[in-house]
Design a protein around this motif. Structure first.
Motif, PDB file in Angstrom:
ATOM      1  N   ASP A  44      16.949  -0.582  12.295  1.00 19.44           N
ATOM      2  CA  ASP A  44      15.864  -0.204  13.205  1.00 19.44           C
ATOM      3  C   ASP A  44      15.729   1.310  13.180  1.00 19.44           C
ATOM      4  O   ASP A  44      16.728   2.013  13.012  1.00 19.44           O
ATOM      5  CB  ASP A  44      16.219  -0.611  14.644  1.00 19.44           C
ATOM      6  N   ASP A  45      14.528   1.837  13.421  1.00 19.98           N
ATOM      7  CA  ASP A  45      14.411   3.299  13.351  1.00 19.98           C
ATOM      8  C   ASP A  45      15.159   4.009  14.483  1.00 19.98           C
ATOM      9  O   ASP A  45      15.604   5.133  14.325  1.00 19.98           O
ATOM     10  CB  ASP A  45      12.957   3.774  13.221  1.00 19.98           C
ATOM     11  N   VAL A  62      16.847  -1.285   4.023  1.00 23.92           N
ATOM     12  CA  VAL A  62      15.529  -1.822   4.380  1.00 23.92           C
ATOM     13  C   VAL A  62      15.213  -1.450   5.835  1.00 23.92           C
ATOM     14  O   VAL A  62      15.948  -1.839   6.753  1.00 23.92           O
ATOM     15  CB  VAL A  62      15.494  -3.363   4.232  1.00 23.92           C
ATOM     16  N   ALA A  63      14.128  -0.697   6.033  1.00 24.26           N
ATOM     17  CA  ALA A  63      13.722  -0.326   7.400  1.00 24.26           C
ATOM     18  C   ALA A  63      12.959  -1.491   8.019  1.00 24.26           C
ATOM     19  O   ALA A  63      12.006  -1.990   7.436  1.00 24.26           O
ATOM     20  CB  ALA A  63      12.847   0.916   7.357  1.00 24.26           C
ATOM     21  N   VAL A  64      13.403  -1.916   9.176  1.00 23.80           N
ATOM     22  CA  VAL A  64      12.685  -2.993   9.878  1.00 23.80           C
ATOM     23  C   VAL A  64      12.371  -2.485  11.291  1.00 23.80           C
ATOM     24  O   VAL A  64      12.711  -3.099  12.280  1.00 23.80           O
ATOM     25  CB  VAL A  64      13.495  -4.311   9.911  1.00 23.80           C
ATOM     26  N   GLY A  65      11.722  -1.307  11.318  1.00 29.85           N
ATOM     27  CA  GLY A  65      11.513  -0.537  12.539  1.00 29.85           C
ATOM     28  C   GLY A  65      11.076  -1.325  13.751  1.00 29.85           C
ATOM     29  O   GLY A  65      10.288  -2.243  13.660  1.00 29.85           O
ATOM     30  N   HIS A  70       4.699   1.450  17.354  1.00 30.93           N
ATOM     31  CA  HIS A  70       4.603   1.465  15.898  1.00 30.93           C
ATOM     32  C   HIS A  70       4.597   0.019  15.407  1.00 30.93           C
ATOM     33  O   HIS A  70       5.303  -0.813  15.963  1.00 30.93           O
ATOM     34  CB  HIS A  70       5.798   2.188  15.271  1.00 30.93           C
ATOM     35  N   PRO A  71       3.860  -0.260  14.333  1.00 31.40           N
ATOM     36  CA  PRO A  71       3.908  -1.629  13.819  1.00 31.40           C
ATOM     37  C   PRO A  71       5.308  -1.920  13.283  1.00 31.40           C
ATOM     38  O   PRO A  71       5.936  -1.059  12.691  1.00 31.40           O
ATOM     39  CB  PRO A  71       2.881  -1.631  12.682  1.00 31.40           C
ATOM     40  N   SER A  72       5.793  -3.107  13.525  1.00 35.18           N
ATOM     41  CA  SER A  72       7.115  -3.466  13.004  1.00 35.18           C
ATOM     42  C   SER A  72       7.067  -4.928  12.585  1.00 35.18           C
ATOM     43  O   SER A  72       6.255  -5.703  13.083  1.00 35.18           O
ATOM     44  CB  SER A  72       8.187  -3.255  14.072  1.00 35.18           C
TER      45      SER A  72
END
Ligand code: SAM
Length: 249
Positions: A44-45, A62-65, A70-72
């Motif tokens: 997560d960011d 892998v970013a899964v913000g 923000h879109p996630s």
């Protein structure tokens, strides 16, 4: 060794790891060990970037913000992604800010992994509330003043203040309340709590972007913090603490 056994894929697994509030030195030793052993890290960011120093050079990142506004990826897509790597024999670290069992939807990821027959482990992390207390040099409990600590979310699935909050408990200044995801809804919460008898002068602290160079600490009463949030909502993530224990001595 038979051909069949030789080609059998290694068992994959998923570890939900708490990254703490963002500073590398608040990662636990266990978190670092799991990061070093990871084939894939889904992060997560809000987990910051300091953890990247501990990854194996071949690890996939892998970013899964999951940052407000923000879109996630959808939660079920994140679970599916983790499971698909694990089914290919990978050790997947699912890195979450703070502690993975607090407001991080760990229950959904645990259930999805277990339903898929994948071994899953939890590595606890330092949650933002306790890291914020440390950052401001305060104790969340205080003998004779605050014997109870409560963690609450200010954000329902629709982004509004949850309608089923225990307002009587939250209006108790002899507890220390730690509000996660509350920067948009704290003014509405405070209005309801004052109507329930909480003093508008109850001490409060808001800590924005803890563990970064942009950390911003604001002190005041609950009504002052609510007024500041109404006038100018901060862009970073905010932890709001309030209760009698936060009175500056
Ligand atoms: C989805 S919750 C995750 C909580 C996390 N699992 C924990 O234990 O801290 C996100 C909320 O945690 C708080 N938070 C997370 N990181 C923060 C930070 N660096 N500074 C201030 N608050 C933070 C904010 O209230 C934010 O809206």
């Amino acid at each position: 060794m038979s051909k069949l056994i030789e080609s059998a894929p290694a068992a994959g697994r998923i570890t939900l790891v708490g990254a703490g509030p963002g500073d590398a030195d608040l990662l636990t030793l266990r978190a670092i060990k799991r990061l070093q052993a990871a084939d894939v890290v889904l992060y997560d960011d809000l987990a910051g970037e300091d953890f990247m120093a501990y990854l194996h050079p071949d690890a996939e990142l892998v970013a899964v913000g999951k940052r407000a506004g923000h879109p996630s990826p959808r939660q079920d897509e994140v679970s599916r992604l983790a499971i698909s790597y694990a089914l290919r024999g990978k050790h997947v670290v699912r890195l979450k800010a703070g502690d993975p069992t607090l407001f991080a939807r760990a229950d959904e990821e645990l259930r999805a992994a277990r339903d898929a027959g994948i071994a899953v482990e939890i590595v606890p992390g330092i949650t933002t509330a306790t890291a914020a207390a440390a950052a401001i040099g305060a104790s969340l409990t205080k003998r004779g003043v605050a014997r109870r600590v409560q963690f609450v979310t200010g954000h329902d699935v629709d982004g509004r203040l949850p309608r089923d909050l225990d307002l009587a408990a939250l209006a108790d200044a002899t507890a220390t309340t730690c509000v996660y995801m509350g920067k948009a809804t704290f003014p509405a919460l405070v209005a309801q709590l004052i109507a329930r008898g909480l003093s508008a002068a109850t001490p409060a602290v808001m800590v924005e972007s803890l563990g970064t160079d942009a950390t911003n600490v604001q002190r005041g009463s609950v009504s002052e913090i609510a007024a500041r949030l109404t006038a100018d909502r901060p862009s970073g993530p905010c932890m709001i603490l309030y209760g009698a224990a936060l009175e500056e001595s």
